[in-house]
Design a protein around this motif. Structure first.
Motif, mmCIF file in Angstrom:
data_model
loop_
_atom_site.group_PDB
_atom_site.id
_atom_site.type_symbol
_atom_site.label_atom_id
_atom_site.label_comp_id
_atom_site.label_asym_id
_atom_site.label_seq_id
_atom_site.Cartn_x
_atom_site.Cartn_y
_atom_site.Cartn_z
ATOM 1 N N SER A 195 3.921 4.336 6.484
ATOM 2 C CA SER A 195 3.672 5.168 7.660
ATOM 3 C C SER A 195 2.230 5.664 7.681
ATOM 4 N N PHE A 196 1.694 6.041 6.539
ATOM 5 C CA PHE A 196 0.299 6.492 6.499
ATOM 6 C C PHE A 196 -0.659 5.335 6.779
ATOM 7 N N LEU A 197 -0.340 4.152 6.280
ATOM 8 C CA LEU A 197 -1.161 2.990 6.605
ATOM 9 C C LEU A 197 -1.153 2.711 8.105
ATOM 10 N N ALA A 198 0.025 2.798 8.715
ATOM 11 C CA ALA A 198 0.138 2.548 10.145
ATOM 12 C C ALA A 198 -0.655 3.564 10.956
ATOM 13 N N ALA A 199 -0.810 4.775 10.400
ATOM 14 C CA ALA A 199 -1.580 5.815 11.090
ATOM 15 C C ALA A 199 -3.071 5.698 10.835
ATOM 16 N N GLY A 200 -3.480 4.700 10.057
ATOM 17 C CA GLY A 200 -4.907 4.449 9.838
ATOM 18 C C GLY A 200 -5.511 5.080 8.614
ATOM 19 N N ALA A 201 -4.688 5.722 7.774
ATOM 20 C CA ALA A 201 -5.222 6.388 6.585
ATOM 21 C C ALA A 201 -5.552 5.386 5.483
ATOM 22 N N THR A 202 -6.472 5.776 4.614
ATOM 23 C CA THR A 202 -6.696 5.076 3.359
ATOM 24 C C THR A 202 -5.687 5.628 2.358
ATOM 25 N N VAL A 203 -4.868 4.759 1.771
ATOM 26 C CA VAL A 203 -3.751 5.231 0.954
ATOM 27 C C VAL A 203 -3.899 4.795 -0.499
ATOM 28 N N VAL A 204 -3.711 5.753 -1.384
ATOM 29 C CA VAL A 204 -3.675 5.512 -2.826
ATOM 30 C C VAL A 204 -2.276 5.880 -3.303
ATOM 31 N N THR A 205 -1.672 5.026 -4.103
ATOM 32 C CA THR A 205 -0.355 5.309 -4.658
ATOM 33 C C THR A 205 -0.449 5.438 -6.171
ATOM 34 N N CYS A 206 0.584 6.026 -6.754
ATOM 35 C CA CYS A 206 0.654 6.087 -8.209
ATOM 36 C C CYS A 206 2.110 6.032 -8.631
ATOM 37 N N SER A 207 2.338 5.555 -9.826
ATOM 38 C CA SER A 207 3.665 5.557 -10.450
ATOM 39 C C SER A 207 3.455 5.406 -11.949
ATOM 40 N N ARG A 208 4.526 5.495 -12.706
ATOM 41 C CA ARG A 208 4.403 5.366 -14.162
ATOM 42 C C ARG A 208 4.198 3.929 -14.601
ATOM 43 N N SER A 209 4.448 2.976 -13.684
ATOM 44 C CA SER A 209 4.357 1.565 -14.041
ATOM 45 C C SER A 209 3.267 0.865 -13.242
ATOM 46 N N ALA A 210 2.725 -0.177 -13.838
ATOM 47 C CA ALA A 210 1.771 -1.020 -13.120
ATOM 48 C C ALA A 210 2.548 -1.923 -12.177
ATOM 49 N N VAL A 211 2.221 -1.887 -10.905
ATOM 50 C CA VAL A 211 2.898 -2.706 -9.905
ATOM 51 C C VAL A 211 1.851 -3.349 -9.012
ATOM 52 N N GLU A 212 2.275 -4.384 -8.296
ATOM 53 C CA GLU A 212 1.400 -4.998 -7.316
ATOM 54 C C GLU A 212 1.253 -4.046 -6.140
ATOM 55 N N PRO A 213 0.036 -3.584 -5.843
ATOM 56 C CA PRO A 213 -0.119 -2.603 -4.767
ATOM 57 C C PRO A 213 0.213 -3.201 -3.408
ATOM 58 N N LEU A 214 0.746 -2.380 -2.532
ATOM 59 C CA LEU A 214 0.995 -2.796 -1.162
ATOM 60 C C LEU A 214 -0.331 -3.148 -0.510
ATOM 61 N N ALA A 215 -0.331 -4.173 0.314
ATOM 62 C CA ALA A 215 -1.563 -4.599 0.982
ATOM 63 C C ALA A 215 -2.205 -3.418 1.695
ATOM 64 N N GLY A 216 -3.491 -3.237 1.459
ATOM 65 C CA GLY A 216 -4.224 -2.150 2.095
ATOM 66 C C GLY A 216 -4.276 -0.883 1.283
ATOM 67 N N THR A 217 -3.621 -0.863 0.110
ATOM 68 C CA THR A 217 -3.628 0.331 -0.739
ATOM 69 C C THR A 217 -4.255 0.015 -2.088
ATOM 70 N N THR A 218 -4.552 1.062 -2.831
ATOM 71 C CA THR A 218 -4.909 0.930 -4.241
ATOM 72 C C THR A 218 -3.862 1.700 -5.045
ATOM 73 N N HIS A 219 -3.628 1.240 -6.271
ATOM 74 C CA HIS A 219 -2.570 1.822 -7.083
ATOM 75 C C HIS A 219 -3.104 2.225 -8.450
ATOM 76 N N HIS A 220 -2.607 3.368 -8.938
ATOM 77 C CA HIS A 220 -2.960 3.854 -10.267
ATOM 78 C C HIS A 220 -1.691 4.102 -11.070
ATOM 79 N N VAL A 221 -1.772 3.830 -12.350
ATOM 80 C CA VAL A 221 -0.676 4.177 -13.254
ATOM 81 C C VAL A 221 -0.882 5.618 -13.696
ATOM 82 N N CYS A 222 0.110 6.455 -13.445
ATOM 83 C CA CYS A 222 -0.014 7.873 -13.793
ATOM 84 C C CYS A 222 1.376 8.484 -13.922
ATOM 85 N N ASP A 223 1.618 9.177 -15.007
ATOM 86 C CA ASP A 223 2.833 9.972 -15.166
ATOM 87 C C ASP A 223 2.521 11.360 -14.611
#
Length: 273
Positions: A28-56
């Motif tokens: 939803s944030f991507l659709a609204a035009g935002a730059t999106v960063v995600t995080c989770s405890r595991s390394a995953v393939e980031p969704l197109a248009g986002t960057t991902h960080h491993v973080c607990d």
């Protein structure tokens, strides 16, 4: 003033943003035009248009490092969505103190730590920022089997109101109390399509939410359309849970043996019609 939900040029961090409700929020944030960063405890393939960080998110130092990395890469942080959370089923009488501590840590203390890190950035940047805490209807009703989770979410709603006062006017803080939502894990949790269908019949709108619908609410709260909304608890639950007594009233009454009555004295059942 434009009424479009346009978040172009804004940077949003969505914790737990790669699956379930979090993935819907990210989209939803991507659709609204935002730059999106995600995080989770595991390394995953980031969704197109986002960057991902491993973080607990339960690790305060890791969260501070994550926010610093977002600002280093993008120059600012406009929106934090505290979505990471959850708890397995466990009766309160049987769960250990360590179990309860972990549940409260993930669902209450982690959002606080992330909010603190985001606030430090938002207070000093043009335009301030917005924090959206993903809470639950469990915050306002009994939560048997996930008691610590419900208590933590109630605490998160209270925390939202307090931070909205402390951090105003630069930072707005709101929460979303989410009801049942259909995700990739729903069928396993509720016993397949039949179980889901039975549950959905209890929801006034007739179905569970879609993850992106929760995302739409989060986008609204982060947008200029909600510029005067802070300290709010917005319910996203399809009408909520009808009172149990209503189902009792609509269920067939149990049959009872009839008792003989004289022609001049009607039975109790007849008298009460």
């Amino acid at each position: 003033m434009s009424l479009a939900l346009d978040l172009s040029g804004r940077v949003a961090l969505v914790t737990g943003g790669t699956q379930g409700i979090g993935l819907g929020i990210t989209r939803s944030f991507l659709a609204a035009g935002a730059t999106v960063v995600t995080c989770s405890r595991s390394a995953v393939e980031p969704l197109a248009g986002t960057t991902h960080h491993v973080c607990d998110v339960r690790d305060a130092e890791a969260v501070t490092g994550l926010v610093d990395a977002v600002v280093a890469a993008h120059g600012r942080l406009d929106v934090l969505v505290n979505n990471a959370g959850g708890a397995p089923y466990a009766l309160a009488s049987e769960a250990s103190p360590r179990f309860h501590d972990k549940v409260v840590g993930l669902n209450l203390m982690a959002p606080l730590v992330a909010a603190q890190a985001a606030n430090r950035v938002m207070q000093g940047q043009p335009g301030g920022g917005a924090i959206v805490n993903v809470s639950s209807v469990s915050a306002t009703r009994p939560s048997p089997g996930t008691a610590a989770y419900g208590a933590a979410k109630a605490g998160l709603d209270s925390l939202t109101r307090s931070l909205a006062v402390e951090w105003a006017p630069r930072v707005r803080v709101n929460s979303i109390d989410v009801g049942l939502c259909r995700t990739e894990h729903t069928d396993d949790h509720y016993g397949g399509d039949a179980g889901v269908a039975a549950i959905e019949r209890t929801i006034p709108l007739g179905r569970m939410a879609r993850p992106e619908e929760v995302g739409h609410v989060a986008v609204f709260l982060a947008s200029d359309l909600a510029s005067y909304v802070s300290g709010a608890r917005l319910e996203c639950h399809g009408g909520g849970e009808p009172p149990v007594f209503l189902s009792a009233l609509t269920s067939p009454a149990p049959s009872t043996p009839s008792t003989p009555s004289t022609p001049s004295t009607p039975s109790t059942q007849e008298q009460n019609r």
